[in-house]
Motif scaffolding. Sequence first.
Motif: not given
Length: 364
Positions: A218-245
């Motif tokens: 039942g937890y959510k992860l909340v990230i408060v912040g703007a995209m600044d420098l490109k973070n490929k590792t984060f972006s790749t991981l996020y894109k690989s997530m399921t819709d539920e995730e």
Amino acid sequence: MIKLLIDAHVFDGKYQGTRTYIQGIYSAMITHKDIEFYFAAQNVSRLKSIFGIAENIHYIRLDATNSIWRLAWEYPRIIKKYKIDYAHFQYICPLIKCCKEIVTIHDLLFLDFPKYFPLSYRIKNRTLFMYSAKRADLLLTVSEYSRKEIKRHFKITEDRIYVTSNCVSMVNDKIGLTDVKAKYGLDKYILTVSRIEPRKNHQMLLKAFLELQLYKLGYKLVIVGAMDLKNKTFSTLYKSMTDEEKESVLIFQASYLDLVALYKQAALFVFPSFAEGFGIPPIEAVAYSCPTLCSNQTAMAEFDFFHECFFSPYDIRELKNKIMYFIQNDVTQICEALQKEIVARYNWKNVGEKLYQLIKDDKK
């Protein structure tokens, strides 16, 4: 009467730590009536809403949007026009020295961790920061870590570098805070706050959140912040997530009042940054009674009161173990002890008084 100019152009752009620093230190200092404060920015109305109206407070509307033009022409003109005694700049001072200068170098992370910064940024700012630091009449920084790095990189003796640390600006308890459940649909959530860039290490927190399957609890992860420098590792991981995730991860920007509400109502705050010149969010979180886990690297190592709340940003197993401990156990006593320590240690009134005394002593 001392005339002090404050370069406040940072209030015209996206939120960053230098704005917190200027707002905190000068909100405390403006009570001194033997100094006339001249705040300069394009958005003068915003400055007025922060620092108010008083006989010793003046506002100057900047015309230049280009930093080179502002530093090369507009500030020298303003200094001469208003007969300024001292001018306070963040990182970089004007090309021509027209009065005594106060320069705050918040960090030199681009020299300590070059892989997180573009080459052009490193080349340009090494020269400009060093020139400004060596020329400053009063050279300031925000942590002992940054003080030592300025000494090491720029060959400036420590007795010339003064620490005026960041602090916490507490919101009046009488101000009504946002209902984060109503506005953001949040009930149980883990919070982190910072611009999204590789150095901030959001990817480690996201990976820990997914591997622990906290969304199934039942937890959510909340990230408060703007995209600044490109973070490929984060972006790749996020894109690989399921819709539920993906539904369990929220990324957005928030006003400071909303941020305070998010701190107060979070189950846990995590700050996994690899490197900081100070690190404001974790002490803000604790000040607002939020259970907090903080990276133990660079300037954050100076938060020696964190003890069991520290973790290595290079060790995901340690982070996962501490997340589970903090959400499964009552950590009220830990939070209360930390809150008292932080509110007492990081006080803008004390820091403002230190800068005031530095100026008065230099003026003698």
